[in-house]
Design a protein around this motif. Sequence first.
Motif, PDB file in Angstrom:
ATOM      1  N   LYS A  38       0.842  -1.205   0.000  1.00 12.33           N
ATOM      2  CA  LYS A  38       0.000   0.000   0.000  1.00 12.33           C
ATOM      3  C   LYS A  38       0.870   1.245   0.000  1.00 12.33           C
ATOM      4  CE  LYS A  38      -4.425  -1.154   2.040  1.00 12.33           C
ATOM      5  NZ  LYS A  38      -4.991  -1.516   3.335  1.00 12.33           N
ATOM      6  N   PHE A  63       3.204   1.235  -3.403  1.00 13.91           N
ATOM      7  CA  PHE A  63       2.467   1.488  -4.651  1.00 13.91           C
ATOM      8  C   PHE A  63       1.352   2.503  -4.435  1.00 13.91           C
ATOM      9  CE2 PHE A  63       3.930  -3.045  -5.232  1.00 13.91           C
ATOM     10  CZ  PHE A  63       4.940  -2.744  -6.134  1.00 13.91           C
ATOM     11  N   SER A  64       1.593   3.510  -3.577  1.00 12.36           N
ATOM     12  CA  SER A  64       0.528   4.466  -3.278  1.00 12.36           C
ATOM     13  C   SER A  64       0.097   5.224  -4.534  1.00 12.36           C
ATOM     14  CB  SER A  64       0.986   5.433  -2.186  1.00 12.36           C
ATOM     15  OG  SER A  64       2.164   6.079  -2.596  1.00 12.36           O
ATOM     16  N   THR A  65       1.009   5.328  -5.521  1.00 15.21           N
ATOM     17  CA  THR A  65       0.643   6.060  -6.740  1.00 15.21           C
ATOM     18  C   THR A  65       0.047   5.144  -7.812  1.00 15.21           C
ATOM     19  OG1 THR A  65       2.907   5.831  -7.546  1.00 15.21           O
ATOM     20  CG2 THR A  65       2.358   7.890  -6.433  1.00 15.21           C
ATOM     21  N   LYS A  66       0.196   3.825  -7.628  1.00 17.21           N
ATOM     22  CA  LYS A  66      -0.440   2.911  -8.584  1.00 17.21           C
ATOM     23  C   LYS A  66      -1.093   1.739  -7.845  1.00 17.21           C
ATOM     24  CE  LYS A  66       4.281   1.485  -9.857  1.00 17.21           C
ATOM     25  NZ  LYS A  66       5.156   0.942 -10.866  1.00 17.21           N
ATOM     26  N   PRO A  67      -2.202   2.052  -7.156  1.00 14.53           N
ATOM     27  CA  PRO A  67      -2.861   1.050  -6.305  1.00 14.53           C
ATOM     28  C   PRO A  67      -3.375  -0.165  -7.082  1.00 14.53           C
ATOM     29  CG  PRO A  67      -4.200   3.039  -6.497  1.00 14.53           C
ATOM     30  CD  PRO A  67      -2.880   3.351  -7.111  1.00 14.53           C
ATOM     31  N   GLN A  68      -3.454  -0.029  -8.413  1.00 11.51           N
ATOM     32  CA  GLN A  68      -3.965  -1.159  -9.198  1.00 11.51           C
ATOM     33  C   GLN A  68      -3.067  -2.388  -9.134  1.00 11.51           C
ATOM     34  OE1 GLN A  68      -2.852   1.721 -10.313  1.00 11.51           O
ATOM     35  NE2 GLN A  68      -1.533   1.470 -12.109  1.00 11.51           N
ATOM     36  N   VAL A  69      -1.808  -2.204  -8.787  1.00 12.81           N
ATOM     37  CA  VAL A  69      -0.905  -3.366  -8.756  1.00 12.81           C
ATOM     38  C   VAL A  69      -0.848  -4.030  -7.376  1.00 12.81           C
ATOM     39  CG1 VAL A  69       0.506  -2.388 -10.605  1.00 12.81           C
ATOM     40  CG2 VAL A  69       1.231  -2.114  -8.225  1.00 12.81           C
TER      41      VAL A  69
END
Lengths: 399, 192
Positions: free
Chosen positions: B165, B168-174
Amino acid sequence: MSIRERLSGNEAVAFAFKQINPDVMGAFPITPSTEIPQYFSQYVNNGEVDTEFVPVESEHSAMSCCIGAEAAGGRAVTATSSAGLALMYEVLYVAASARLPITLACVNRALTGPININNDHSDSMGARDSGWLQLYSENNQEAYDNMLMAMRIAEHPDVRLPIMICQDGFITSHAIENIELVEDELVKKFVGEYEPQEYLLKKENPLSVGPYDISPYYMEHRVSQAQAMKNAKQVILDVSAEFAKMTGRSYGLFEEFMMEDAERAIVIIGSSAGTAKEAVRQLRAKGEKVGLIKLRAFRPFPMEELGKALNGVKAVAVMDKSEGFSACGGPVFAETRSACYGLPEQPMMINYVYGLGGRDVRVESIQYVFERLSEIIENGTTGEVYRHLDVRGGEYSGL
Amino acid sequence: MAKMTEIRWHGRGGQGAKTAALLLADSAFNTGKYVQGFPEYGPERMGAPITAYNRISDERCTVHSNIYYPDYVVVVDVTLLSVVDVTKGLKPEGAIIINSGKDPEELRPLLNGYTGRVCTIDAGKISTEELGRNFPNTPMLGAVVKVSGLIDEEEFIEDMKGSFKHKFSTKPQVIEGNMKALIRSMKEVKGL
């Protein structure tokens, strides 16, 4: 309550700088500098510090920038390594003789050549006569703690000399380990504000910094600088005592590890001291009387104190992580043997140059050294004094 | 002295073996351990063999050497088996964990007579299916935790959820794909 974290040595130093919030950082923003300015520049960018970050075109300029800032009355820091420190040599002397208490984070790496990026102490040992204070760190915790104490020591009115806080390149600078951090407020209170007595931009008493010094006065200035280095010993002890009150972590000029009743001892600097402690623990568990001394302060050199600590030890191996090319041993050996000259119970002493260019130092390497000290005691003679450890075709502790 | 677990990672430059070692150190730290995570630096080139290490213990470890007698060896790139003596010094009561779709016994002949446990995990396949790309790190990490039992599995999964979390706060989709890859690898690792 301290803060439990895990950081690399570089992160730990950058974090200390963040807590200290110096006025200026002058740094060369690429190799051979370290990750420290890189991490610190993020704090600058995020507005977490109000430091003036000056990215310069060379390490010579990085130090020159710090000299200008410190002369103007500011608190200046930088960080470098290896060839970067070598490029600063000329101006290191200027900083020290102008009595400017600049702080430099030195991540110890080999000096070229052959080209090598890994750890040894040839960079800072090459700067040992520049007039800078030098404190060495065993791990990330010590690199951090030493950095919190650095300015208090360097800026003390009895000292006013620049300070180099050294840690081992990659071995501690790039290794993630547990660390206890001090709260921001406590750091701020401990380090305090820099209030120089005199500085370039003080309007009540404007002065020149770094002018030509004629022969009739030059030597007196050198003597007062030498006196400042002598004074630093007591200041290091005082500041460390205050730090211990705050954190519970005690530091002296050197650390004595299992030295009580030790018959054989090694003198060592930096991360390998930790590895050597494990070797000492294992040998002690077998009932062998061994110990080690880890030097923290190399400049000033704790001559009398070290002599006292080594008096009566039967055999000592001094470990040098830089070659020195004196044809008779490394710099730590030269100083340590000098410290023992004239002792009532002078130990037999040998020198091992070890760990150059990142040559790995294992627990077995140190055990090998203790075995050689046993032989020396048994034979009653040192044999070859100037030796190299873990070298193909030479003395090799084997794997 | 407290029990210490030592792990050696073998990978190729650019594959993230160093990152995986640091992630494992993070995770063990978050569950209260003393950790070391460090790479061995050489001439850095994409694709060249690289080594990284972990020490994990209940007490601070003062040793700062490389690891010669690991409890576990992790091989992120199976092509290294013919290039590097990956089982050198590996304790027979330990294990080797290899990124491969093969059965462990198929690979044993390549391991210089290693007699201990051989485990395999098809990290490439899991990563490709769950993340759409070959990032073997996350599944390898899951397999190491499963095989070694170093960290409580539930605690580990919870901790990794938090780490992803944050990371990848800028790309939560991964995040979901990474979590799936992690949990799948813990189930699919062979040779336990």
